[in-house]
Design a protein around this motif. Structure first.
Motif, PDB file in Angstrom:
ATOM      1  N   VAL A 133      -1.275   3.220  -5.965  1.00 16.42           N
ATOM      2  CA  VAL A 133      -2.577   2.594  -5.305  1.00 16.42           C
ATOM      3  C   VAL A 133      -2.736   1.278  -5.392  1.00 16.42           C
ATOM      4  N   TYR A 134      -2.981   0.119  -4.715  1.00 18.78           N
ATOM      5  CA  TYR A 134      -3.203  -1.357  -4.992  1.00 18.78           C
ATOM      6  C   TYR A 134      -4.632  -1.600  -4.479  1.00 18.78           C
ATOM      7  N   THR A 135      -5.161  -2.476  -4.992  1.00 21.04           N
ATOM      8  CA  THR A 135      -6.473  -3.064  -4.464  1.00 21.04           C
ATOM      9  C   THR A 135      -6.269  -4.400  -4.018  1.00 21.04           C
ATOM     10  N   SER A 136      -5.030  -5.024  -4.286  1.00 19.71           N
ATOM     11  CA  SER A 136      -4.766  -6.390  -3.850  1.00 19.71           C
ATOM     12  C   SER A 136      -3.051  -6.519  -3.785  1.00 19.71           C
ATOM     13  N   LEU A 137      -2.702  -7.416  -2.866  1.00 16.73           N
ATOM     14  CA  LEU A 137      -1.345  -7.502  -2.953  1.00 16.73           C
ATOM     15  C   LEU A 137      -0.912  -9.077  -2.883  1.00 16.73           C
ATOM     16  N   TRP A 138       0.173  -9.414  -2.891  1.00 12.15           N
ATOM     17  CA  TRP A 138       0.556 -10.942  -2.825  1.00 12.15           C
ATOM     18  C   TRP A 138       1.166 -11.434  -1.707  1.00 12.15           C
ATOM     19  N   GLY A 139       1.009 -12.652  -1.265  1.00 17.15           N
ATOM     20  CA  GLY A 139       1.863 -13.128  -0.157  1.00 17.15           C
ATOM     21  C   GLY A 139       1.447 -14.550   0.266  1.00 17.15           C
ATOM     22  N   PRO A 140       2.501 -15.135   0.830  1.00 20.20           N
ATOM     23  CA  PRO A 140       2.555 -16.512   1.213  1.00 20.20           C
ATOM     24  C   PRO A 140       1.028 -16.700   2.228  1.00 20.20           C
ATOM     25  N   ALA A 141      -0.078 -17.529   1.820  1.00 20.75           N
ATOM     26  CA  ALA A 141      -1.305 -17.667   2.649  1.00 20.75           C
ATOM     27  C   ALA A 141      -1.583 -19.059   2.867  1.00 20.75           C
ATOM     28  N   ALA A 166      -4.169   0.004  -0.785  1.00 24.99           N
ATOM     29  CA  ALA A 166      -2.876   0.124  -0.043  1.00 24.99           C
ATOM     30  C   ALA A 166      -2.212   1.134  -0.950  1.00 24.99           C
ATOM     31  N   THR A 167      -1.371   1.709  -0.290  1.00 23.64           N
ATOM     32  CA  THR A 167      -0.752   3.085  -0.986  1.00 23.64           C
ATOM     33  C   THR A 167       0.629   2.721  -0.553  1.00 23.64           C
TER      34      THR A 167
END
Length: 582
Positions: A437-445, A430-431
């Motif tokens: 640039v990110y290879t991972s993000l965070w979120g409620p899952a 993700a850019t």
């Protein structure tokens, strides 16, 4: 790996989705065959699972054991070996997966699979004992070879005749491959997934450790396997059931409403998390049957291989022991897992999660017409603004974790900085607007599999220690299941290639255990389901054709009542052993 997943998905469709159209849904042929044969055998044998349940408990207790009868292990050890394979990850992860994809109603269909499966399991084991092959005296048996071989491959060939041998060989080959994944790789995968989620331990490290443990036991043959599982099975069940009982007793008022929800959702699904949508009854049924079969293994033809090694010359005496398995496994233990998940509400709860863009449990989904989700592979770049997907049109891809959309994406673990930029699925990155640039993000899952059950125990028990019960159970269940399944697989190798193939099979089995630990969760479960569905059909055909043999053996046994003589033999043996000098 993506190409591999696509192949598995195609195979999974033909095994578990191809069938008879029913409105907007399709009833899979495997589901029809499994439930149909279970109903047929239940009626043909006069509800044997109900009428002779108590006798099965008596035989299991050991009071009818005659040590002079042929076999490798006692009735109890045969049961615990089979239970170690059935009471396992299916009870922890499998139930959670069924609820995640099929909704609470899937549990009802797990019950139906178990109830009918009791008659199926009884028939399988009676035939396995009746047509088993005693290869050499017990005292002359090599540790890794065993003295008894039995199972569907033997009763297909010997019961139906030599012309059916190709089907027997196909079964042995398919079950041998199933053992590598369903009974082995999936177990290792779940342990690795759980250890990674809990402690951040790399999958390859967990795989090496569990592979070493499995190897140390299975190279000792069925005798050592029986001794180990006779301790492990009761211990692991007691630990897990204790934790679940505490949760249920402290929420006793919620039990009946949860049971009512299960029954209602079985026939009119309305609250699916991942795979179900409003009215998708066949989706709910499919997931319940699939996970019920994976859990109690009735109809699969695996457990009869363990029961064939029991010390007895009365096939029915082991059959009544075997019919207890689906009851213990699914009606009791799986129900406890399901109720803890539903009562604590974690099956719909979203928790802070690191969303890895390079693999793991990441997927991309679209909303289908009945409100469920359909996965899509490698969509075009997805634009994100303030953490939300910009394109909200019907059919637009959404970022999902465990096949459920992640509502909002962040760049930090504390979820205070929403992500704005573009996700490139093909590149796994993700850019953001500033070019970072990110290879991972965070979120409620939402969680799934064993971590979901861990979350239920963590929420349901006081303090922060509840999830450790599940963690310990996962370790014990997975290792014991892999140990027992190695025996199933090596009996298949013995049937196909002779005793010299047993040791090489075990060595490859250990290697496959490690490989299973590092495969993605979805790939391991999906391929295991494919092999599971394939191996069922030849066994079910044999059970229907040999049902008259089972009926005749059952009638003869209960007319002769040989357990009375066995009880006397057991009494004399115990008395003589007590009189021996120490």
């Amino acid at each position: 790996m993506e190409r591999f997943q696509e192949i598995v998905d195609v195979l999974n469709y033909y095994v578990w989705s191809f069938g008879i159209p029913a409105g907007n849904e399709t009833i899979p042929l495997v589901v029809i065959a499994l439930l149909g044969v279970g109903l047929f055998l239940t009626l043909r044998l006069g509800f044997v699972q109900i009428r002779h349940f108590a006798h099965g408990v008596g035989v299991t207790s050991g009071k009818y054991d005659d040590p002079n009868e042929p076999g490798d292990v006692s009735h109890f050890q045969a049961l615990t070996t089979a239970l170690s394979a059935t009471v396992g990850i299916g009870n922890i992860a499998g139930v959670a997966i069924a609820i995640h994809f099929g909704g609470p109603g899937a549990v009802f269909w797990m019950w139906m699979t178990a109830l009918l499966g009791m008659a199926v399991k009884y028939s399988e084991v009676v035939l396995a004992q009746h047509y088993r092959q005693v290869e050499r005296p017990d005292t002359d048996a090599k540790h890794w070879e065993g003295s008894v071989s039995g199972g569907p491959m033997y009763y297909i060939e010997r019961g139906l005749g030599p012309k059916w041998k190709p089907m027997a060989m196909f079964f042995a080959l398919a079950l041998g491959l199933t053992a590598f994944l369903t009974g082995n790789g999936v177990q290792a995968n779940t342990v690795a997934d759980t250890m990674g989620t809990t402690f951040g331990i790399p999958a390859w490290v967990t795989g090496l450790v569990t592979s070493a443990i499995v190897a140390a036991v299975i190279l000792g043959g069925i005798g050592r396997i029986g001794r180990v599982t006779a301790v492990l099975a009761p211990l692991m069940a007691a630990i897990y059931v204790f934790g679940a009982l505490v949760i249920l007793l402290t929420n006793i008022g919620a039990i009946l409403p949860s049971l009512a929800l299960i029954v209602r959702e079985a026939f009119n699904p309305s609250a699916g998390v991942a795979g179900t949508g409003v009215g998708a009854i066949l989706v709910t049924m499919m997931w319940g049957v699939k996970r019920g079969l994976f859990s109690n293994e009735a109809g699969q033809g695996s457990a009869p291989i363990a029961h064939a090694a029991a010390k007895t010359d009365e096939p029915v005496s082991e059959g009544v022991v075997a019919l207890l398995e689906p009851f213990i496994d699914t009606i009791v233990i799986c129900s406890m897992t399901a109720l803890t998940i539903i009562i604590t509400g974690v099956w719909t709860e979203r928790v802070p999660t690191q969303v890895t863009l390079t693999g793991g449990d990441l997927s991309y989904v679209t909303v289908n017409e009945n409100g469920g989700y359909s996965t899509v592979s490698s969509p075009a770049p997805i634009r994100i603004d303030d953490g939300y997907v910009v394109d909200t049109a019907p059919g637009a891809p959404l970022v999902a974790w465990h096949e459920v959309p992640v509502e909002r994406l962040f760049v930090d673990a504390e979820q205070t900085k929403p992500f704005t930029g573009t996700i490139e699925p093909a590149a796994g990155r993700a850019t953001d607007a500033d070019g970072n640039v990110y290879t991972s993000l965070w979120g409620p899952a939402v969680e799934n599999a064993a971590p979901l059950t861990m979350l239920a125990f963590q929420r349901g028990l006081p303090g922060e220690w509840g999830h450790y019960i599940v963690l310990l159970s996962v370790l014990l269940f997975a290792i014991s299941t892999a140990i027992s399944w190695s025996y199933y697989g090596d009996r298949c190798a013995n049937y196909l290639f002779g005793p010299k193939a047993v040791l090489p099979y075990k060595l490859v089995y250990v290697a496959m255990h490690f490989i299973g630990a590092v495969l993605p969760l979805a790939a391991a479960w999906a391929l295991g389901d494919v092999l599971l569905g394939i191996v069922i059909l030849p066994n079910l055909i044999a059970l229907v054709l040999l049902a008259p043999v089972v009926a005749q053996l059952t009638k003869s046994y209960f007319e002769r009542k040989p357990w009375i003589e066995n009880a006397e033999a057991h009494r004399r043996y115990v008395e003589a052993k007590r009189m021996q000098p120490r």
